[in-house]
Design a protein around this motif. Structure first.
Motif, PDB file in Angstrom:
ATOM      1  N   CYS A   1       0.838  -1.212   0.000  1.00 52.50           N
ATOM      2  CA  CYS A   1       0.000   0.000   0.000  1.00 52.50           C
ATOM      3  C   CYS A   1       0.867   1.255   0.000  1.00 52.50           C
ATOM      4  O   CYS A   1       0.571   2.222  -0.724  1.00 52.50           O
ATOM      5  N   GLU A   2       1.910   1.259   0.789  1.00 57.07           N
ATOM      6  CA  GLU A   2       2.783   2.431   0.849  1.00 57.07           C
ATOM      7  C   GLU A   2       3.501   2.665  -0.470  1.00 57.07           C
ATOM      8  O   GLU A   2       3.675   3.812  -0.903  1.00 57.07           O
ATOM      9  N   LEU A   3       3.921   1.604  -1.134  1.00 61.27           N
ATOM     10  CA  LEU A   3       4.586   1.756  -2.425  1.00 61.27           C
ATOM     11  C   LEU A   3       3.630   2.339  -3.455  1.00 61.27           C
ATOM     12  O   LEU A   3       4.015   3.205  -4.258  1.00 61.27           O
ATOM     13  N   ASN A   4       2.372   1.896  -3.441  1.00 58.40           N
ATOM     14  CA  ASN A   4       1.372   2.456  -4.351  1.00 58.40           C
ATOM     15  C   ASN A   4       1.133   3.924  -4.051  1.00 58.40           C
ATOM     16  O   ASN A   4       0.996   4.754  -4.970  1.00 58.40           O
ATOM     17  N   LEU A   5       1.091   4.280  -2.776  1.00 54.07           N
ATOM     18  CA  LEU A   5       0.891   5.677  -2.392  1.00 54.07           C
ATOM     19  C   LEU A   5       2.044   6.551  -2.866  1.00 54.07           C
ATOM     20  O   LEU A   5       1.844   7.643  -3.401  1.00 54.07           O
ATOM     21  N   LEU A   6       3.263   6.101  -2.648  1.00 51.30           N
ATOM     22  CA  LEU A   6       4.429   6.906  -3.020  1.00 51.30           C
ATOM     23  C   LEU A   6       4.523   7.089  -4.525  1.00 51.30           C
ATOM     24  O   LEU A   6       4.941   8.145  -5.006  1.00 51.30           O
ATOM     25  N   ARG A   7       4.156   6.067  -5.283  1.00 46.61           N
ATOM     26  CA  ARG A   7       4.245   6.174  -6.737  1.00 46.61           C
ATOM     27  C   ARG A   7       3.197   7.108  -7.317  1.00 46.61           C
ATOM     28  O   ARG A   7       3.385   7.632  -8.421  1.00 46.61           O
ATOM     29  N   THR A   8       2.097   7.324  -6.624  1.00 43.04           N
ATOM     30  CA  THR A   8       1.033   8.196  -7.125  1.00 43.04           C
ATOM     31  C   THR A   8       1.031   9.557  -6.435  1.00 43.04           C
ATOM     32  O   THR A   8       0.036  10.274  -6.530  1.00 43.04           O
ATOM     33  N   SER A   9       2.091   9.913  -5.754  1.00 44.80           N
ATOM     34  CA  SER A   9       2.179  11.206  -5.065  1.00 44.80           C
ATOM     35  C   SER A   9       3.438  11.903  -5.538  1.00 44.80           C
ATOM     36  O   SER A   9       4.556  11.499  -5.188  1.00 44.80           O
ATOM     37  N   THR A  10       3.255  12.949  -6.336  1.00 51.79           N
ATOM     38  CA  THR A  10       4.405  13.676  -6.884  1.00 51.79           C
ATOM     39  C   THR A  10       4.446  15.129  -6.451  1.00 51.79           C
ATOM     40  O   THR A  10       5.508  15.740  -6.469  1.00 51.79           O
ATOM     41  N   THR A  11       3.301  15.701  -6.065  1.00 52.46           N
ATOM     42  CA  THR A  11       3.256  17.102  -5.645  1.00 52.46           C
ATOM     43  C   THR A  11       2.446  17.225  -4.367  1.00 52.46           C
ATOM     44  O   THR A  11       1.652  16.342  -4.020  1.00 52.46           O
ATOM     45  N   LEU A  12       2.633  18.333  -3.672  1.00 52.96           N
ATOM     46  CA  LEU A  12       1.909  18.631  -2.435  1.00 52.96           C
ATOM     47  C   LEU A  12       0.954  19.783  -2.696  1.00 52.96           C
ATOM     48  O   LEU A  12       1.366  20.834  -3.207  1.00 52.96           O
ATOM     49  N   HIS A  13      -0.304  19.594  -2.342  1.00 53.42           N
ATOM     50  CA  HIS A  13      -1.349  20.580  -2.577  1.00 53.42           C
ATOM     51  C   HIS A  13      -2.025  20.944  -1.262  1.00 53.42           C
ATOM     52  O   HIS A  13      -1.920  20.220  -0.268  1.00 53.42           O
TER      53      HIS A  13
END
Length: 541
Positions: A394-406
């Motif tokens: 789950c964490e790997l999926n989260l990190l791969r789909t998070s590139t910017t902070l909003h």
């Protein structure tokens, strides 16, 4: 008289066909009123300047002109929140009135774009970890761990918008008499342990929230404390460390308002590898890395890359003896997941070293949760999982789909993940507490955008000694985002950085990663992210 004249104009039938003349007359009267207001504004400013010369302490005075501009802003359709509390209304109005005041400390985006990644940091990273802003503390220790799968009774403390993770440090400033009495009783016990649960927002707001997630918490062991008496009011400052997860079974509220609960200590299930459970021969057993003398190598002695290559070589060879392809074994291989997560974390913190990562799969999975600004619901979901492999996936999926902070409220882009860096030995994100007792998980960045800085710099109760803080707000929705820290010593490196609170951030996929690279960095493009469907983050297991 002005209202009467306007009434006569519209009541006279002879002027009904001459609307242009009536509008011109109204405009002339409004201009005359504005000229009168300008004269009054100048007189008030002269009075204000004379009073400021007499009283040097009053430097944040608000003139009539700023009030008028503020009301015109509201009249023209400006953003107006809906507060039911007068105190929140007054604070919001004062912040907007002083936003362009000479006493504020603005920051231009052009200046932040030229900031480079700080190198050779001279700041002592041990100071934030020790929570020196709380003063001198007395060390103590108890029984850190309870027997797994056991049922115990312990006092419970609820913390708003915070999920305690095993291994995470939790500072608290306690002033309520019932909570002070609770901690004092815990200090008298041998284990010095209490339970921490996340306050359920559905109880106060009435919104539907998954109740089961909020039944999972973490035990906290008190490691240091300080007791003070201010104006005959006892206050406690403690630093606790998360130890074990638990599930709430039943609770009861005592006469003093504190909660005493029966909880079950939970742990990760020790799942055997696919080779061991699905293999048909003894040669399919996983191989342990050894040195030339035949001794086993620990994770700290064997780098992640080399360890994964060593494991993958044997896994690929032995996988042909099973009914599963090698890539299926790799999906659930702990070494592969750790290596891929480490690569993704290097995108968040380029100076991250392998030696800073915990060795065990369970400890590593919990450590990753504390490094990324995830929402409360996602943190609770990861906390209640009882498999380290599932948590890592789950964490790997989260990190791969998070590139910017909003911004979590209006989805305005604030920063990119490459702008994150560490100002503490515990990592780029850690929990701190303010004088009001509110816990903020703060993520440090060396570059941001779309932030307004409100108020003057202050060194009081600074979480980073040697730096003065300034309040930061979202430029679009005026939500509190965090603070900018500016060095008071010219020899400190970096000279400034930003600490943004986790609850105000939302990791998302950049528009360029979704609809192409032709999307610019304007506010409208990134603002459309709030209307875009976010990618799924929970893998199908």
């Amino acid at each position: 008289m002005e209202d009467d004249n306007h009434g006569e104009i519209f009541q006279d039938d002879s002027l009904g066909s001459n609307n242009d003349a009536a509008e011109d007359l109204i405009l002339n009267e409004e201009e005359a009123v504005e000229e009168d207001l300008v004269v009054v504004d100048e007189e008030e400013n002269e009075l204000d300047s004379s009073e400021e010369e007499e009283e040097d302490g009053e430097i944040n005075r608000i003139g009539v002109g700023r009030w008028r501009n503020f009301l015109l802003h509201i009249h023209q359709g400006g953003h107006l929140p809906r507060f039911q509390n007068f105190g929140r209304w007054r604070g919001w109005i004062e912040r907007h009135l002083r936003r362009n005041n000479d006493n504020s400390d603005p920051e231009d985006d052009d200046e932040t774009e030229n900031i480079k990644t700080p190198t050779n940091i001279t700041f002592d990273k041990n100071l934030p970890t020790s929570h020196s802003y709380l003063g001198e503390m007395e060390d103590c220790s108890g029984v850190p761990y309870q027997k797994e799968d056991s049922y115990i009774t312990m006092p419970i403390m609820y913390v708003n918008d915070f999920v305690l993770i095993p291994g995470q440090t939790l500072p608290l400033q306690i002033a309520r008499f019932n909570e002070v009495a609770l901690i004092q009783r815990v200090m008298e016990q041998e284990d010095k342990t209490f339970g921490v649960l996340t306050a359920n927002p559905a109880i106060s707001s009435g919104t539907p929230v998954t109740k089961n997630l909020y039944d999972f918490g973490c035990t906290a062991e008190i490691r240091s404390f300080r007791e003070t008496d201010d104006h005959e009011v006892t206050q406690l400052r403690i630093v606790a460390v998360g130890r074990q997860r638990f599930q709430l079974m039943e609770k009861r509220t005592q006469l003093d308002g504190n909660v005493l609960a029966k909880v079950k200590i939970i742990s990760d299930n020790d799942h055997s590898s696919l080779n061991k459970s699905l293999g048909s021969c003894r040669n399919c057993q996983p191989t342990t890395a050894t040195n030339e003398c035949g001794d086993r190598l620990s994770a700290s002695q064997f780098p992640l890359q080399s360890k994964y290559q060593h494991t993958w070589k044997h896994m690929r060879r032995n996988a042909w003896s099973t009914s599963w392809q090698p890539w299926v074994h790799r999906m659930y291989d702990v070494d592969f997941l750790r290596l891929e997560i480490f690569k993704e974390l290097r995108e968040w913190n380029g100076r991250l070293l392998e030696t800073q990562c915990p060795d065990g799969a369970t400890d590593f999975s919990f450590w990753v949760v504390t490094m990324v600004p995830l929402s409360v619901e996602r943190r609770l979901f990861l906390l209640q999982l009882q498999s380290a492999v599932q948590r890592l996936r789950c964490e790997l999926n989260l990190l791969r789909t998070s590139t910017t902070l909003h911004c979590s409220h209006c989805s305005l882009r604030i920063a990119e993940r490459k702008d994150v860096f560490s100002m503490s030995t515990s990592g780029p994100m850690a929990a701190y507490v303010n004088p009001g007792g509110v816990v903020h998980e703060t993520l440090t960045l060396y570059k941001t955008t779309s932030l307004d800085h409100v108020g003057r710099r202050s060194t009081e109760h600074s979480w980073f000694p040697g730096y003065a803080w300034t309040i930061c707000e979202c430029r679009r929705c005026s939500r509190h985002m965090g603070w900018r820290f500016t060095a008071t010593n010219p020899n400190l490196i970096p000279q400034k950085f930003w600490g943004l609170t986790r609850s105000a951030l939302s990791p998302q996929v950049a528009d360029s990663d979704v609809i192409g690279d032709d999307v610019g960095d304007n506010d409208d493009a990134y603002g459309s992210a709030m209307f875009r469907e976010r990618p799924p983050w929970i893998p199908q297991l």
